[in-house]
Write a protein that holds these residues in place. Structure first.
Motif, mmCIF file in Angstrom:
data_model
loop_
_atom_site.group_PDB
_atom_site.id
_atom_site.type_symbol
_atom_site.label_atom_id
_atom_site.label_comp_id
_atom_site.label_asym_id
_atom_site.label_seq_id
_atom_site.Cartn_x
_atom_site.Cartn_y
_atom_site.Cartn_z
ATOM 1 N N ARG A 346 0.835 -1.209 0.000
ATOM 2 C CA ARG A 346 0.000 0.000 0.000
ATOM 3 C C ARG A 346 0.871 1.260 0.000
ATOM 4 N NH1 ARG A 346 -5.460 -0.220 1.493
ATOM 5 N NH2 ARG A 346 -6.285 -2.265 0.902
ATOM 6 N N ARG A 347 1.957 1.235 0.776
ATOM 7 C CA ARG A 347 2.863 2.390 0.813
ATOM 8 C C ARG A 347 3.382 2.734 -0.580
ATOM 9 N NH1 ARG A 347 8.246 2.710 0.479
ATOM 10 N NH2 ARG A 347 8.455 0.446 0.630
ATOM 11 N N MET A 348 3.798 1.709 -1.312
ATOM 12 C CA MET A 348 4.337 1.956 -2.647
ATOM 13 C C MET A 348 3.255 2.424 -3.609
ATOM 14 S SD MET A 348 7.247 -1.027 -3.045
ATOM 15 C CE MET A 348 6.276 -2.420 -2.469
ATOM 16 N N LEU A 349 2.104 1.786 -3.571
ATOM 17 C CA LEU A 349 1.006 2.163 -4.461
ATOM 18 C C LEU A 349 0.535 3.593 -4.182
ATOM 19 C CD1 LEU A 349 -1.138 -1.109 -4.395
ATOM 20 C CD2 LEU A 349 0.233 -0.271 -6.314
ATOM 21 N N LEU A 350 0.401 3.950 -2.914
ATOM 22 C CA LEU A 350 -0.075 5.285 -2.581
ATOM 23 C C LEU A 350 0.977 6.352 -2.857
ATOM 24 C CD1 LEU A 350 -2.143 4.467 0.602
ATOM 25 C CD2 LEU A 350 -3.005 5.617 -1.459
ATOM 26 N N THR A 351 2.236 5.975 -2.766
ATOM 27 C CA THR A 351 3.287 6.907 -3.193
ATOM 28 C C THR A 351 3.129 7.210 -4.676
ATOM 29 O OG1 THR A 351 4.838 6.135 -1.501
ATOM 30 C CG2 THR A 351 5.780 7.253 -3.416
ATOM 31 N N GLN A 352 2.951 6.176 -5.480
ATOM 32 C CA GLN A 352 2.744 6.367 -6.917
ATOM 33 C C GLN A 352 1.495 7.202 -7.194
ATOM 34 O OE1 GLN A 352 2.606 2.095 -7.734
ATOM 35 N NE2 GLN A 352 4.387 2.313 -9.082
ATOM 36 N N LYS A 353 0.403 6.847 -6.541
ATOM 37 C CA LYS A 353 -0.872 7.530 -6.770
ATOM 38 C C LYS A 353 -0.790 9.002 -6.359
ATOM 39 C CE LYS A 353 -5.779 7.196 -5.309
ATOM 40 N NZ LYS A 353 -6.392 7.321 -6.644
ATOM 41 N N SER A 354 -0.173 9.271 -5.214
ATOM 42 C CA SER A 354 -0.111 10.656 -4.735
ATOM 43 C C SER A 354 0.770 11.528 -5.617
ATOM 44 C CB SER A 354 0.377 10.687 -3.283
ATOM 45 O OG SER A 354 1.728 10.283 -3.170
ATOM 46 N N ILE A 355 1.824 10.954 -6.166
ATOM 47 C CA ILE A 355 2.693 11.733 -7.060
ATOM 48 C C ILE A 355 2.038 11.901 -8.426
ATOM 49 C CG2 ILE A 355 4.912 11.757 -8.257
ATOM 50 C CD1 ILE A 355 5.022 12.437 -5.244
ATOM 51 N N ALA A 356 1.427 10.851 -8.947
ATOM 52 C CA ALA A 356 0.774 10.954 -10.262
ATOM 53 C C ALA A 356 -0.349 11.983 -10.233
ATOM 54 C CB ALA A 356 0.230 9.589 -10.688
ATOM 55 N N GLU A 357 -1.219 11.899 -9.248
ATOM 56 C CA GLU A 357 -2.381 12.790 -9.208
ATOM 57 C C GLU A 357 -1.996 14.194 -8.740
ATOM 58 O OE1 GLU A 357 -5.537 10.874 -7.039
ATOM 59 O OE2 GLU A 357 -5.423 9.058 -8.277
ATOM 60 N N GLY A 358 -1.081 14.284 -7.777
ATOM 61 C CA GLY A 358 -0.598 15.599 -7.368
ATOM 62 C C GLY A 358 0.174 16.274 -8.486
ATOM 63 N N THR A 562 -6.107 9.759 -0.215
ATOM 64 C CA THR A 562 -4.777 9.922 -0.801
ATOM 65 C C THR A 562 -4.135 11.209 -0.314
ATOM 66 O OG1 THR A 562 -5.568 8.741 -2.761
ATOM 67 C CG2 THR A 562 -3.458 9.872 -2.942
ATOM 68 N N ALA A 563 -4.932 12.271 -0.171
ATOM 69 C CA ALA A 563 -4.410 13.523 0.384
ATOM 70 C C ALA A 563 -3.888 13.292 1.802
ATOM 71 C CB ALA A 563 -5.506 14.591 0.393
ATOM 72 N N ARG A 564 -4.632 12.526 2.581
ATOM 73 C CA ARG A 564 -4.219 12.236 3.963
ATOM 74 C C ARG A 564 -2.904 11.452 3.974
ATOM 75 N NH1 ARG A 564 -9.016 10.445 5.771
ATOM 76 N NH2 ARG A 564 -9.555 12.578 6.381
ATOM 77 N N PHE A 565 -2.785 10.464 3.075
ATOM 78 C CA PHE A 565 -1.521 9.724 2.959
ATOM 79 C C PHE A 565 -0.387 10.671 2.619
ATOM 80 C CE2 PHE A 565 1.697 7.850 0.216
ATOM 81 C CZ PHE A 565 2.141 6.780 0.985
ATOM 82 N N TYR A 566 -0.616 11.550 1.661
ATOM 83 C CA TYR A 566 0.458 12.462 1.251
ATOM 84 C C TYR A 566 0.927 13.312 2.432
ATOM 85 C CZ TYR A 566 3.287 15.801 -1.249
ATOM 86 O OH TYR A 566 4.353 16.562 -1.649
#
Length: 598
Positions: A346-358, A562-566
């Motif tokens: 999840r850490r890796m996936l959310l890192t990817q998602k947060s950078i792609a969408e941000g 995802t914002a919270r993860f970031y």
């Protein structure tokens, strides 16, 4: 090989809900850019990308370009795909109607550019470089030059390149040796060799228009003596058609780590006929039009790579069964749980998602600033937009590409051993992406540009406008309890950003090397901070949408999560960069150069 799907829903969220592109376009006079038009173009671009460009990605990597006695052949399917791209009118989208373009906003073209780059980085570079050539000619060329070159470039039957680097001369362009000698007819004879010329030779267009820096004999040494020229591969006759070879040849193509389907060429100019753009010895000023456009394009490549790797990793993580969840069995009918249940995946996936969408939000915002620079009639608004663009472009270019390398590495890691195998396509994404950290000025060069020129060089003036926007957003939401988890950190990090700037400035008064020692950490701190601002804005929009209705509930809840993860897992990284800056440059410079041994 990952099956790329253009992120149409999220692109519409960013353009329409976050940045209100409809109002933005109407205010700038882009009357044809209605929401219906935007939706139709994005949908068609997604379809073309998924059906035509994406399937060629792995083929292009495996075959690469081939070189035979000066002739370069692109991989199977590339020439036909490019012809479909031209026939579909895609090169004309954001170009001037005067020269056959559709006159639509630059930001709309940027959105489509992300799709093509994520689907097939190598292919996207061929038309992508033409946009920079067009922008340079339109900004600095004479009326005669515009009529001579722009119609064919706009329609896509000709492509463009940027020719800067020479074998002995990379970032330090003042060392160039290519010379330009004046001809009797007012043109120039260009002689020299350029290297690392992306799309410098290929079989996809009828002519290639090179934008070349060179030195006129008698000009000052260094960067003050550089002039800029248009040098077509084939001569152009009075009717605007391509003729005989113009003394331009491809000496070889590079064998590279990635982007194998884009020809990276050695280009030789042997008395080639060139046309001066702008004033003598003012070539770098003109060239920055191309370079700034290219830097935004490379930032877009970073966001695109993160998205592509995320899509591949996500699909695999949902399907791959390995071990049981530490908190209890999640897949009782199977021998193991899908790896997406594991926190580290999840850490890796959310890192990817947060950078792609941000990153998508940041690039879209910068593209709107470009729109304002092109079409705004109010001079004050135009200057404000250009100032923000000047500050944020090096941040976007360097931060998003560095993070893209991390994200594509995570993509391999999610797959485990399979990620290291070519047939899955994940390792190609990493190989293709690394060059983006180098293009248009390395991360170190972007960092020096940001800190030395844009921030300290203007005594913080360029930073003030963007900081004011961040401050205004925080004040507007300071009493909103739902936004507290985002607003309080942004305010704290923004204050530290200002303190860091002052600290570096004070240290640099005593030792100028402090700027170089701090610059990359300063840029990365700025990147984490900037993306936090956009993630907070996206969270605010998502919260408001959820209050209005249950439509797209999962989408908006995912946006907030995802914002919270970031904010909890990505933004704190900035503190490490803060510490590095405060610790100064001494440890970097203490070891004598002669003592670097192995």
């Amino acid at each position: 090989m990952p099956e790329y799907k253009a992120p149409v829903r999220d692109m519409k969220f960013v353009m329409q809900e976050l940045l209100d592109c409809e109002q933005h376009y109407q205010q700038l006079g882009y009357q044809d850019a209605s929401i219906d038009m935007v939706d139709a173009i994005i949908s068609e671009a997604a379809k073309f990308t998924e059906q035509v460009i994406a399937p060629l990605n792995q083929i292009g990597d495996e075959q690469g370009c081939t070189f035979n006695d000066g002739t370069v052949t692109t991989p199977d399917g590339f020439k036909d795909a490019y012809q479909q791209y031209v026939e579909g009118g895609w090169p004309t989208l954001s170009q001037s109607e005067e020269f056959g373009g559709q006159g639509l906003p630059h930001s709309l073209n940027t959105a489509i550019g992300e799709f093509s780059s994520a689907a097939n980085h190598s292919f996207a570079m061929y038309p992508g470089l033409s946009h920079g050539a067009l922008a340079t000619i339109e900004a600095w060329g004479s009326d005669e030059q515009k009529q001579m070159f722009m119609p064919k470039l706009v329609e896509g039957n000709w492509t463009g390149t940027m020719c800067l680097t020479e074998p002995h001369c990379g970032t330090d362009l003042g060392m160039l040796r290519t010379k330009a000698e004046l001809n009797d007819d007012g043109s120039y004879s260009i002689t020299g060799t350029k290297i690392f010329i992306s799309a410098g030779e290929h079989d996809m267009s009828d002519n290639i228009v090179h934008i070349v820096i060179a030195r006129i004999p008698g000009s000052p040494e260094g960067s003050k003596g550089i002039s800029l020229f248009i040098v077509p591969k084939l001569s152009v006759n009075d009717n605007g058609e391509a003729g005989e070879n113009n003394g331009v040849s491809c000496g070889s193509i590079e064998h590279k780590m990635g982007i194998n389907a884009n020809a990276t060429c050695v280009i030789n100019f042997d008395g080639a006929k060139g046309y001066l753009i702008g004033e003598v010895n003012r070539g770098l000023n003109c060239m920055f039009t191309f370079m700034n456009a290219a830097r935004l394009g490379v930032a877009n490549e970073g966001a695109a790579a993160a998205e592509a790797s995320f899509q591949g990793a996500l699909a695999y993580a949902k399907d791959r069964l390995q071990m049981r969840s530490l908190s209890g069995i999640k897949n009782p009918d199977g021998p193991a749980d899908p790896i997406i249940v594991h926190p580290d995946v999840r850490r890796m996936l959310l890192t990817q998602k947060s950078i792609a969408e941000g990153g998508r939000a940041l690039v879209a915002y910068l593209a709107q600033l470009v729109d304002i620079g092109h079409a705004e009639s109010d001079k004050a608004k135009k200057v404000a937009a250009e100032n923000k663009l000047a500050l944020l472009t090096p941040i976007a270019k360097a931060f998003l590409t560095e993070m893209a390398v991390e994200c594509t590495s995570h993509g391999i890691q999610v797959f485990g051993g399979h990620g290291f195998i070519k047939e899955w396509g994940m390792e190609q994404l990493l190989r293709d992406t690394k060059i983006s950290c180098i293009y248009e000025g390395t991360t170190g060069i972007q960092a020096l540009d940001l800190l030395a020129r844009k921030v300290l060089g203007t005594k913080g003036e360029l930073l003030k406008d963007f900081a004011a926007d961040v401050g205004a957003f925080c004040m507007e939401n300071s009493q909103n309890p739902e936004m507290a988890e985002f607003i309080k950190p942004i305010m704290a990090y923004a204050q530290d950003w200002q303190k860091l700037t002052e600290t570096i400035g004070a240290k640099a008064m005593q030792n100028p090397d402090e700027i170089g020692g701090a610059s990359v950490d300063y840029l990365m701190y700025s990147g984490y901070m900037t993306l936090a601002y956009f993630w907070a804005k996206m969270a605010k929009v998502a919260q408001e949408k959820l209050k209005q209705s249950d439509a797209d509930k999962d989408f908006y809840q995912a946006k907030i999560a995802t914002a919270r993860f970031y904010f909890q897992r990505m933004l704190p990284r900035a503190k490490g960069h803060d510490a590095c800056i405060v610790n100064g440059v001494d440890s970097m410079m203490a070891l004598d150069a002669d003592h670097f041994e192995f």
